[in-house]
Write a protein that holds these residues in place. Structure first.
Motif, PDB file in Angstrom:
ATOM      1  N   ASN A  75       0.823  -1.211   0.000  1.00 58.33           N
ATOM      2  CA  ASN A  75       0.000   0.000   0.000  1.00 58.33           C
ATOM      3  C   ASN A  75       0.857   1.261   0.000  1.00 58.33           C
ATOM      4  O   ASN A  75       0.537   2.231  -0.683  1.00 58.33           O
ATOM      5  N   ARG A  76       1.924   1.228   0.779  1.00 59.67           N
ATOM      6  CA  ARG A  76       2.799   2.399   0.813  1.00 59.67           C
ATOM      7  C   ARG A  76       3.467   2.599  -0.547  1.00 59.67           C
ATOM      8  O   ARG A  76       3.564   3.694  -1.061  1.00 59.67           O
ATOM      9  N   GLU A  77       3.841   1.474  -1.133  1.00 54.81           N
ATOM     10  CA  GLU A  77       4.573   1.560  -2.397  1.00 54.81           C
ATOM     11  C   GLU A  77       3.700   2.003  -3.583  1.00 54.81           C
ATOM     12  O   GLU A  77       4.200   2.556  -4.549  1.00 54.81           O
ATOM     13  N   ILE A  78       2.393   1.728  -3.491  1.00 54.56           N
ATOM     14  CA  ILE A  78       1.533   2.145  -4.619  1.00 54.56           C
ATOM     15  C   ILE A  78       1.016   3.579  -4.468  1.00 54.56           C
ATOM     16  O   ILE A  78       0.163   4.017  -5.240  1.00 54.56           O
ATOM     17  N   THR A  79       1.547   4.300  -3.487  1.00 57.80           N
ATOM     18  CA  THR A  79       1.122   5.701  -3.298  1.00 57.80           C
ATOM     19  C   THR A  79       1.116   6.506  -4.612  1.00 57.80           C
ATOM     20  O   THR A  79       0.147   7.197  -4.899  1.00 57.80           O
ATOM     21  N   PRO A  80       2.175   6.392  -5.445  1.00 56.52           N
ATOM     22  CA  PRO A  80       2.151   7.164  -6.705  1.00 56.52           C
ATOM     23  C   PRO A  80       0.959   6.808  -7.597  1.00 56.52           C
ATOM     24  O   PRO A  80       0.472   7.665  -8.344  1.00 56.52           O
ATOM     25  N   LEU A  81       0.472   5.545  -7.519  1.00 55.62           N
ATOM     26  CA  LEU A  81      -0.685   5.157  -8.339  1.00 55.62           C
ATOM     27  C   LEU A  81      -1.932   5.893  -7.861  1.00 55.62           C
ATOM     28  O   LEU A  81      -2.743   6.354  -8.657  1.00 55.62           O
ATOM     29  N   LEU A  82      -2.074   5.998  -6.539  1.00 52.89           N
ATOM     30  CA  LEU A  82      -3.243   6.690  -5.988  1.00 52.89           C
ATOM     31  C   LEU A  82      -3.137   8.199  -6.201  1.00 52.89           C
ATOM     32  O   LEU A  82      -4.142   8.863  -6.467  1.00 52.89           O
ATOM     33  N   ASP A  83      -1.913   8.704  -6.130  1.00 54.96           N
ATOM     34  CA  ASP A  83      -1.716  10.131  -6.420  1.00 54.96           C
ATOM     35  C   ASP A  83      -2.117  10.429  -7.862  1.00 54.96           C
ATOM     36  O   ASP A  83      -2.783  11.425  -8.142  1.00 54.96           O
ATOM     37  N   THR A  89      -8.519  12.076 -12.069  1.00 53.10           N
ATOM     38  CA  THR A  89      -9.968  12.036 -11.882  1.00 53.10           C
ATOM     39  C   THR A  89     -10.512  13.192 -11.059  1.00 53.10           C
ATOM     40  O   THR A  89     -11.716  13.417 -11.032  1.00 53.10           O
ATOM     41  N   GLY A  90      -9.623  13.899 -10.350  1.00 52.34           N
ATOM     42  CA  GLY A  90     -10.068  14.994  -9.501  1.00 52.34           C
ATOM     43  C   GLY A  90     -10.635  14.531  -8.159  1.00 52.34           C
ATOM     44  O   GLY A  90     -11.211  15.324  -7.416  1.00 52.34           O
ATOM     45  N   ILE A  91     -10.492  13.227  -7.852  1.00 53.93           N
ATOM     46  CA  ILE A  91     -10.976  12.727  -6.554  1.00 53.93           C
ATOM     47  C   ILE A  91     -10.049  13.239  -5.454  1.00 53.93           C
ATOM     48  O   ILE A  91      -8.844  13.337  -5.665  1.00 53.93           O
ATOM     49  N   ASP A  92     -10.613  13.503  -4.277  1.00 52.75           N
ATOM     50  CA  ASP A  92      -9.778  13.802  -3.119  1.00 52.75           C
ATOM     51  C   ASP A  92      -9.813  12.587  -2.205  1.00 52.75           C
ATOM     52  O   ASP A  92     -10.795  12.351  -1.511  1.00 52.75           O
ATOM     53  N   LEU A  93      -8.755  11.793  -2.226  1.00 53.29           N
ATOM     54  CA  LEU A  93      -8.745  10.545  -1.441  1.00 53.29           C
ATOM     55  C   LEU A  93      -8.324  10.771   0.014  1.00 53.29           C
ATOM     56  O   LEU A  93      -8.365   9.857   0.822  1.00 53.29           O
ATOM     57  N   LYS A  94      -7.886  11.996   0.324  1.00 52.35           N
ATOM     58  CA  LYS A  94      -7.383  12.340   1.665  1.00 52.35           C
ATOM     59  C   LYS A  94      -6.042  11.640   1.958  1.00 52.35           C
ATOM     60  O   LYS A  94      -5.032  12.299   2.136  1.00 52.35           O
ATOM     61  N   VAL A  95      -6.068  10.306   2.015  1.00 51.27           N
ATOM     62  CA  VAL A  95      -4.848   9.550   2.312  1.00 51.27           C
ATOM     63  C   VAL A  95      -4.513   8.679   1.104  1.00 51.27           C
ATOM     64  O   VAL A  95      -5.388   7.999   0.580  1.00 51.27           O
ATOM     65  N   THR A  96      -3.259   8.720   0.663  1.00 50.56           N
ATOM     66  CA  THR A  96      -2.941   7.904  -0.516  1.00 50.56           C
ATOM     67  C   THR A  96      -1.897   6.821  -0.225  1.00 50.56           C
ATOM     68  O   THR A  96      -1.453   6.131  -1.128  1.00 50.56           O
ATOM     69  N   PHE A  97      -1.517   6.666   1.061  1.00 49.34           N
ATOM     70  CA  PHE A  97      -0.492   5.648   1.355  1.00 49.34           C
ATOM     71  C   PHE A  97      -1.071   4.415   2.042  1.00 49.34           C
ATOM     72  O   PHE A  97      -0.345   3.570   2.533  1.00 49.34           O
ATOM     73  N   GLU A  98      -2.392   4.325   2.068  1.00 50.87           N
ATOM     74  CA  GLU A  98      -2.997   3.146   2.714  1.00 50.87           C
ATOM     75  C   GLU A  98      -3.734   2.268   1.708  1.00 50.87           C
ATOM     76  O   GLU A  98      -4.614   1.491   2.057  1.00 50.87           O
ATOM     77  N   GLY A  99      -3.413   2.407   0.464  1.00 54.77           N
ATOM     78  CA  GLY A  99      -4.039   1.588  -0.569  1.00 54.77           C
ATOM     79  C   GLY A  99      -5.389   2.134  -0.979  1.00 54.77           C
ATOM     80  O   GLY A  99      -5.790   3.222  -0.563  1.00 54.77           O
ATOM     81  N   TYR A 100      -6.083   1.359  -1.814  1.00 52.50           N
ATOM     82  CA  TYR A 100      -7.388   1.810  -2.318  1.00 52.50           C
ATOM     83  C   TYR A 100      -8.426   1.822  -1.206  1.00 52.50           C
ATOM     84  O   TYR A 100      -8.524   0.866  -0.444  1.00 52.50           O
ATOM     85  N   PRO A 101      -9.238   2.895  -1.114  1.00 54.07           N
ATOM     86  CA  PRO A 101     -10.217   2.995  -0.030  1.00 54.07           C
ATOM     87  C   PRO A 101     -11.511   2.226  -0.287  1.00 54.07           C
ATOM     88  O   PRO A 101     -12.303   2.052   0.622  1.00 54.07           O
ATOM     89  N   ALA A 102     -11.746   1.770  -1.502  1.00 54.43           N
ATOM     90  CA  ALA A 102     -12.966   1.008  -1.786  1.00 54.43           C
ATOM     91  C   ALA A 102     -12.764   0.193  -3.053  1.00 54.43           C
ATOM     92  O   ALA A 102     -11.911   0.515  -3.883  1.00 54.43           O
ATOM     93  N   ALA A 103     -13.580  -0.867  -3.182  1.00 50.75           N
ATOM     94  CA  ALA A 103     -13.440  -1.722  -4.357  1.00 50.75           C
ATOM     95  C   ALA A 103     -14.792  -2.117  -4.943  1.00 50.75           C
ATOM     96  O   ALA A 103     -14.857  -2.742  -5.993  1.00 50.75           O
ATOM     97  N   GLY A 104     -15.886  -1.743  -4.266  1.00 50.27           N
ATOM     98  CA  GLY A 104     -17.221  -2.146  -4.737  1.00 50.27           C
ATOM     99  C   GLY A 104     -17.536  -1.575  -6.097  1.00 50.27           C
ATOM    100  O   GLY A 104     -17.882  -2.293  -7.039  1.00 50.27           O
ATOM    101  N   THR A 105     -17.406  -0.259  -6.215  1.00 47.34           N
ATOM    102  CA  THR A 105     -17.583   0.383  -7.510  1.00 47.34           C
ATOM    103  C   THR A 105     -16.355   0.072  -8.341  1.00 47.34           C
ATOM    104  O   THR A 105     -15.233   0.375  -7.961  1.00 47.34           O
ATOM    105  N   ARG A 106     -16.607  -0.579  -9.462  1.00 51.88           N
ATOM    106  CA  ARG A 106     -15.499  -1.114 -10.252  1.00 51.88           C
ATOM    107  C   ARG A 106     -14.862  -0.050 -11.150  1.00 51.88           C
ATOM    108  O   ARG A 106     -15.438   0.990 -11.425  1.00 51.88           O
TER     109      ARG A 106
END
Lengths: 327, 336
Positions: A75-83, A89-106
């Motif tokens: 999760n820490r290593e994929i931070t650049p992917l979430l950034d 997309t313009g999403i504000d994820l708040k935290v990007t070093f803890e991995g994806y915050p959800a997976a239901g919506t594909r």
């Protein structure tokens, strides 16, 4: 080893057949990413997985063979992917070093669109990213895909919401040489919406799918591009019960309408979902409430525009696996 | 006489010019390209100087200004015939040397090919004045090989550089207008002296080329869409239709419409007979008209080397590549 599998799944990992090994699903909205991210995905697969990456049907990447014990590191290593996801997309994820915050919506998938394809009527990647920006992160199980034209190469007809790009073709008879390339092509490959009468082409708007092929065929630019529009098909699905193609819901609507109905879809689900179940697929909710309820709620506060057509009724059809009629 | 005119002043000059002329020039039509989110660069009527695109080649040629795609020749009723008589202003066309030279080929076909001048063409053509644009060449051009890179058939020349427009005025009638807005300056037109693509058009093409197998390649590759002919500044074929109006078939109009030797139905005869059924044969007809047959009749090449046919071909068929092949075949025959 103690693992909260609910948390793991929400974090875009999955429980696999190999105990203590998981797989990470990387989101790629619109199926488009830069090579820096590719390099990172490959590095993670090498370092934490078994040097393999699976390309998913929704245009994401799945990295198998990751030990559950190393999820935090990954999760820490994929931070650049979430950034990058935030940036595109313009999403504000708040935290990007803890991995994806959800997976239901594909992952919102897209055909290659007009950055490459001559047939595409708009930039599908951009629309997919903008839709992702509205609907993610979310736990509701929803599948959306966008296609550049009604040919639907992305199989938007197999999604809960499928967007197909349309263009209104404009005809300038003064530029027409009567070669009939548009008429012949429309008859052979599309819906036969064009007719040649008195050395001039006539277009039947009712039959026209807005695919734009007439514009591509025209050697003199007698046909040119008018406004961009979108048609929306809904509640297509596979599944083990009642697979079916999506049915037409809206035609000739603007881009804003598409984004707004994606947003409204989530309020509709929130209102009607059966919370006694671990998860309920949106198609099943529509089966329960009926199409008119879905339609009215999803179109709430939506300015459809003059051109829009809305399906009055939908018979979703498909087939039931338990029906033995064919055997 | 040469002039240097500052841009704002030139805009005023242009405004004054527009009072007396319909002005056509290369423009950008936003989002009107064939593909989505692309523009179309083409000739169109312009209202202001700022609309003109100076750094791109147009997709379509200026021929449609004097040879409209569809032109009503006359209207007919039960017992009378009426020609459209709308009087229009004279026409000014901003064009590069190759495009101005293409009018020489158009004039030959419409005005010098046979005993009669084409009155419909002449009516528009005689109203045209050219303003020459400088050119540095574009992809697929080969004007310098044909000598069509240079022209003296222009009333004025304009070259927009930085904050000023450098002009040369040949038309005595216009000198007053130009001197009103600019200061005198030494200006000579800038032409392409050498294209990226340099080759020789074969001087002699034997009839043996007619049956050569080289054309079969085009039967496979060409889809017969006709783009090469509609974008060509020198293709002039047309057909004529009598259109009877739907609500009263006793009334109607005779219309001439562009035709293309590449498209099905061209010179088709009763019973579906035709001269050239295969696309290779049609390509041969077009290419030899451009670089051989026309010259035999009029003494100069029809093709002006603008490269539009190649720019427009969706199957990536290149006229210059085809000409090159013909040259090689002819050179080979010389040896034998």
């Amino acid at each position: 080893m103690s693992v909260d599998t609910k948390k793991l799944v929400k974090n875009a990992y999955r429980v696999t057949k190999e105990r203590y090994l998981t797989a990470l699903r990387v989101r790629v909205p619109g199926g488009h990413l830069d090579t820096k991210q590719m390099t990172l995905i490959s590095r993670i697969a090498d370092r934490y997985g078994r040097g393999e990456v699976h390309i998913t049907t929704r245009q994401g990447f799945e990295i198998p063979g990751i030990p559950m014990s190393r999820m935090e590191e990954v999760n820490r290593e994929i931070t650049p992917l979430l950034d990058a996801l935030q940036k595109t997309t313009g999403i504000d994820l708040k935290v990007t070093f803890e991995g994806y915050p959800a997976a239901g919506t594909r992952n919102v998938s897209a055909c290659i669109g007009n950055r490459v394809c001559p047939f595409a009527n708009y930039d599908t990647t951009r629309l997919a990213q903008d839709i992702e920006g509205i609907i993610y992160p979310n736990d509701f199980h929803v599948k959306i895909a966008v296609s550049g034209c009604p040919n639907d190469c992305i199989k938007a007809h197999m999604q809960d919401v499928g967007i197909l790009g349309q263009v209104e073709p404009l005809y300038d008879s003064k530029r027409c040489i009567g070669c009939k390339a548009c008429v012949d092509n429309c008859r052979k490959r599309v819906t036969g919406a064009l007719k040649f009468h008195n050395f001039t082409v006539q277009r039947d708007h009712e039959k026209c799918t807005g695919c734009g092929e007439c514009i591509l065929k025209c050697p003199t630019a007698a046909w040119t591009r008018g406004e961009k529009y979108y048609s929306v098909v809904i509640m297509g699905r596979t599944g083990k019960k009642n697979p079916r193609l999506a049915a037409p819901f809206l035609r000739w609507v603007a881009r804003d309408v598409v984004l707004k109905i994606c947003e409204n879809l989530y309020s509709y689900i929130d209102k009607h979902i059966d919370r006694s179940l671990p998860k309920e697929h949106v198609g099943n909710i529509v089966d329960r409430t009926g199409y008119p309820v879905f339609r009215d709620e999803v179109l709430q506060n939506v300015d459809l525009g003059e051109r829009a057509m809305v399906a009055k009724h939908i018979n979703f059809g498909g087939y039931e696996y338990h029906s033995n009629a064919s055997f | 006489m040469g002039y240097k005119i500052y841009r704002e002043k030139f805009a005023d000059l242009f405004h004054e010019l527009r009072a007396s002329y319909e002005i056509y020039a290369p423009v950008t039509k936003k989002d009107k390209g064939m593909y989505s989110d692309t523009d179309l660069i083409t000739y169109d009527k312009v209202e202001s100087f700022t609309e003109i695109v100076f750094d791109k080649k147009t997709f379509f040629s200026p021929k449609e200004i004097v040879f409209p795609i569809r032109q009503t020749l006359f209207y007919f009723t039960e017992d009378s015939v009426l020609e459209p008589t709308k009087l229009e202003k004279d026409i000014v066309i901003f064009a590069r040397a190759c495009d101005i030279n293409s009018f020489r080929s158009l004039d030959a076909i419409f005005l010098q090919n046979g005993p009669y001048e084409d009155p419909y063409y002449k009516k528009l053509r005689q109203r045209v004045k050219f303003i020459l644009l400088p050119c540095d060449g574009f992809e697929n051009c080969y004007c310098a090989c044909l000598g069509t890179n240079i022209t003296d058939n222009y009333s004025a020349y304009v070259d927009v550089r930085d904050d000023a427009v450098y002009c040369k005025v040949k038309d005595a009638y216009w000198k007053g207008l130009w001197s009103k807005y600019g200061e005198e300056s030494e200006v000579e037109p800038r032409y392409v002296s050498k294209n990226e693509n340099t080759f020789e058009i074969p001087q002699k093409i034997n009839n043996s080329i007619f049956e050569h197998q080289m054309w079969s390649e085009y039967t496979n590759r060409c889809t017969g869409c006709g783009r090469c002919t509609v974008v060509c500044p020198t293709c002039t074929c047309f057909t004529v239709h009598d259109i009877r109006y739907d609500d009263n078939s006793k009334y109607g109009e005779r219309r001439r419409v562009w035709a293309s030797c590449q498209i099905d139905g061209f010179t088709e005869m009763a019973g579906g007979h035709g001269y050239r059924h295969k696309q290779g044969e049609r390509t041969r007809f077009r290419v030899l008209h451009k670089i051989s047959d026309f010259k035999k009749r009029f003494g100069f090449q029809m093709c002006v080397g603008c490269g539009r046919c190649e720019d427009a071909c969706q199957e990536y068929i290149s006229l210059k590549n085809c000409i090159h092949k013909i040259s090689e075949i002819m050179a080979e025959e010389e040896k034998v």
